[in-house]
Scaffold this motif. Structure first.
Motif, PDB file in Angstrom:
ATOM      1  N   ALA A   5       0.839  -1.199   0.000  1.00  0.00           N
ATOM      2  CA  ALA A   5       0.000   0.000   0.000  1.00  0.00           C
ATOM      3  C   ALA A   5       0.871   1.244   0.000  1.00  0.00           C
ATOM      4  O   ALA A   5       1.859   1.333   0.737  1.00  0.00           O
ATOM      5  N   ALA A   6       0.485   2.223  -0.823  1.00  0.00           N
ATOM      6  CA  ALA A   6       1.215   3.488  -0.873  1.00  0.00           C
ATOM      7  C   ALA A   6       0.242   4.599  -1.269  1.00  0.00           C
ATOM      8  O   ALA A   6      -0.798   4.352  -1.883  1.00  0.00           O
ATOM      9  N   ALA A   7       0.591   5.818  -0.906  1.00  0.00           N
ATOM     10  CA  ALA A   7      -0.217   6.985  -1.250  1.00  0.00           C
ATOM     11  C   ALA A   7       0.695   8.193  -1.383  1.00  0.00           C
ATOM     12  O   ALA A   7       1.853   8.169  -0.958  1.00  0.00           O
ATOM     13  N   ASP A   8       0.169   9.248  -1.984  1.00  0.00           N
ATOM     14  CA  ASP A   8       0.878  10.525  -2.082  1.00  0.00           C
ATOM     15  C   ASP A   8       2.196  10.413  -2.839  1.00  0.00           C
ATOM     16  O   ASP A   8       3.228  10.927  -2.410  1.00  0.00           O
ATOM     17  N   LEU A   9       2.116   9.759  -3.991  1.00  0.00           N
ATOM     18  CA  LEU A   9       3.290   9.685  -4.863  1.00  0.00           C
ATOM     19  C   LEU A   9       3.573  11.055  -5.483  1.00  0.00           C
ATOM     20  O   LEU A   9       4.728  11.406  -5.722  1.00  0.00           O
ATOM     21  N   ILE A  19       8.667   2.274  -5.443  1.00  0.00           N
ATOM     22  CA  ILE A  19       7.612   1.259  -5.572  1.00  0.00           C
ATOM     23  C   ILE A  19       8.090   0.112  -6.457  1.00  0.00           C
ATOM     24  O   ILE A  19       7.908  -1.070  -6.119  1.00  0.00           O
ATOM     25  N   GLU A  20       8.709   0.449  -7.561  1.00  0.00           N
ATOM     26  CA  GLU A  20       9.219  -0.591  -8.463  1.00  0.00           C
ATOM     27  C   GLU A  20      10.220  -1.498  -7.755  1.00  0.00           C
ATOM     28  O   GLU A  20      10.174  -2.733  -7.894  1.00  0.00           O
ATOM     29  N   THR A  21      11.119  -0.900  -6.963  1.00  0.00           N
ATOM     30  CA  THR A  21      12.116  -1.686  -6.234  1.00  0.00           C
ATOM     31  C   THR A  21      11.457  -2.615  -5.227  1.00  0.00           C
ATOM     32  O   THR A  21      11.799  -3.814  -5.139  1.00  0.00           O
ATOM     33  N   ASP A  36      -3.576  10.815  -4.643  1.00  0.00           N
ATOM     34  CA  ASP A  36      -2.518  11.794  -4.903  1.00  0.00           C
ATOM     35  C   ASP A  36      -1.352  11.122  -5.627  1.00  0.00           C
ATOM     36  O   ASP A  36      -0.216  11.078  -5.145  1.00  0.00           O
ATOM     37  N   LEU A  37      -1.656  10.621  -6.813  1.00  0.00           N
ATOM     38  CA  LEU A  37      -0.687   9.828  -7.564  1.00  0.00           C
ATOM     39  C   LEU A  37       0.088  10.660  -8.576  1.00  0.00           C
ATOM     40  O   LEU A  37       1.250  10.377  -8.852  1.00  0.00           O
ATOM     41  N   SER A  38      -0.563  11.668  -9.162  1.00  0.00           N
ATOM     42  CA  SER A  38       0.106  12.466 -10.197  1.00  0.00           C
ATOM     43  C   SER A  38       0.233  13.904  -9.737  1.00  0.00           C
ATOM     44  O   SER A  38      -0.474  14.351  -8.847  1.00  0.00           O
ATOM     45  N   ALA A 189       1.227   7.255   3.383  1.00  0.00           N
ATOM     46  CA  ALA A 189       1.752   8.385   2.614  1.00  0.00           C
ATOM     47  C   ALA A 189       3.265   8.267   2.463  1.00  0.00           C
ATOM     48  O   ALA A 189       3.988   8.108   3.449  1.00  0.00           O
ATOM     49  N   MET A 190       3.744   8.364   1.237  1.00  0.00           N
ATOM     50  CA  MET A 190       5.178   8.254   0.988  1.00  0.00           C
ATOM     51  C   MET A 190       5.878   9.553   1.370  1.00  0.00           C
ATOM     52  O   MET A 190       5.341  10.648   1.185  1.00  0.00           O
ATOM     53  N   GLY A 191       7.083   9.415   1.917  1.00  0.00           N
ATOM     54  CA  GLY A 191       7.857  10.568   2.343  1.00  0.00           C
ATOM     55  C   GLY A 191       9.216  10.128   2.844  1.00  0.00           C
ATOM     56  O   GLY A 191       9.691   9.035   2.527  1.00  0.00           O
ATOM     57  N   ARG A 192       9.839  10.964   3.651  1.00  0.00           N
ATOM     58  CA  ARG A 192      11.194  10.670   4.127  1.00  0.00           C
ATOM     59  C   ARG A 192      11.283   9.386   4.934  1.00  0.00           C
ATOM     60  O   ARG A 192      12.270   8.665   4.854  1.00  0.00           O
ATOM     61  N   SER A 193      10.264   9.094   5.721  1.00  0.00           N
ATOM     62  CA  SER A 193      10.330   7.938   6.620  1.00  0.00           C
ATOM     63  C   SER A 193       9.482   6.768   6.158  1.00  0.00           C
ATOM     64  O   SER A 193       9.416   5.752   6.832  1.00  0.00           O
ATOM     65  N   CYS A 194       8.840   6.885   5.001  1.00  0.00           N
ATOM     66  CA  CYS A 194       7.920   5.834   4.567  1.00  0.00           C
ATOM     67  C   CYS A 194       7.906   5.716   3.053  1.00  0.00           C
ATOM     68  O   CYS A 194       7.677   6.698   2.347  1.00  0.00           O
ATOM     69  N   ASN A 195       8.147   4.520   2.564  1.00  0.00           N
ATOM     70  CA  ASN A 195       7.999   4.213   1.143  1.00  0.00           C
ATOM     71  C   ASN A 195       6.849   3.245   0.920  1.00  0.00           C
ATOM     72  O   ASN A 195       6.895   2.393   0.030  1.00  0.00           O
ATOM     73  N   GLY A 196       5.825   3.398   1.741  1.00  0.00           N
ATOM     74  CA  GLY A 196       4.672   2.521   1.666  1.00  0.00           C
ATOM     75  C   GLY A 196       4.670   1.522   2.804  1.00  0.00           C
ATOM     76  O   GLY A 196       5.560   1.511   3.662  1.00  0.00           O
TER      77      GLY A 196
END
Length: 213
Positions: A5-9, A19-21, A36-38, A189-196
């Motif tokens: 799960a991820a958000a705010d790309l 995400i790909e990795t 908030d993908l684009s 939400a993706m950010g400095r401390s979270c990649n999903g």
């Protein structure tokens, strides 16, 4: 089932690359994108990047996503718009609602709260997964650590229908895992401390969640 799960790309190439990795290394069964993908990339560019993952993907719009996102992401067969629908994967129900509250932030898509609750109450079943862009009010939703900016409609829906899991985003600084009653709320939400967030859920037991740094 393993859910990524991820958000705010926000169309950031480095977030799409992350995400790909993680898809390549963790090998999830399903990708869920909570809005908030684009933004920095065009919707069709985001769609192209996600379609290359060759992974079943559910998505909803966030407050900064235009209607073109639904049209662009809805073309590849593996990318499915979850808004106001219920889909079953490995005997687990998923229900989505796109949008966010019109305040305190500008929004391209606002939730009409009474209509939302009435419509989704008929779809959402106990034990399902609810995918919404804003968190339930009072849960992983503090802005600047001072005031709540979550959705009261989502909170009422969760309290009424008791899904096992809520996947959300919107409040970037509040990425993390919390509970609302018996429902696990994941702000991914993706950010400095979270990649999903990786979520293991079989439709019966309590979802197991781990933040991806």
């Amino acid at each position: 089932m393993l859910i990524y799960a991820a958000a705010d790309l926000h169309g950031r190439p480095e977030r799409l690359a992350a995400i790909e990795t993680h898809v390549a290394t963790q090998r999830p069964d399903l990708l869920v994108l909570a809005g908030d993908l684009s933004r920095r990339m065009r919707p069709d560019e985001v769609a192209g990047s996600l379609s290359r993952l060759s992974l079943p993907t559910f998505f909803i719009r966030g407050n900064s996503d235009s209607r073109r996102l639904e049209a662009s992401l809805g073309r590849p067969p593996r990318l499915q718009n979850l808004h106001a629908t219920r889909k079953i994967v490995n005997e687990v129900g998923f229900v989505g609602v796109g949008g966010t509250l019109p305040l305190p932030f500008h929004s391209r898509l606002g939730l009409a709260e009474s209509a939302l609750v009435a419509r989704l109450s008929d779809l959402l079943q106990p034990g399902d997964v609810l995918v919404a862009h804003p968190p339930p009010y009072g849960v992983r939703d503090r802005v600047l650590g001072r005031f709540h900016a979550g959705s009261r409609a989502v909170k009422r829906l969760v309290e009424r229908r008791a899904p096992a899991l809520v996947i959300c985003g919107h409040i970037h600084e509040q990425a993390g895992i919390e509970t609302l009653g018996k429902t696990v709320v994941v702000n991914c939400a993706m950010g400095r401390s979270c990649n999903g967030v990786l979520i293991r859920y079989d439709g019966e037991s309590v979802p197991e969640c781990a933040i991806l740094p």
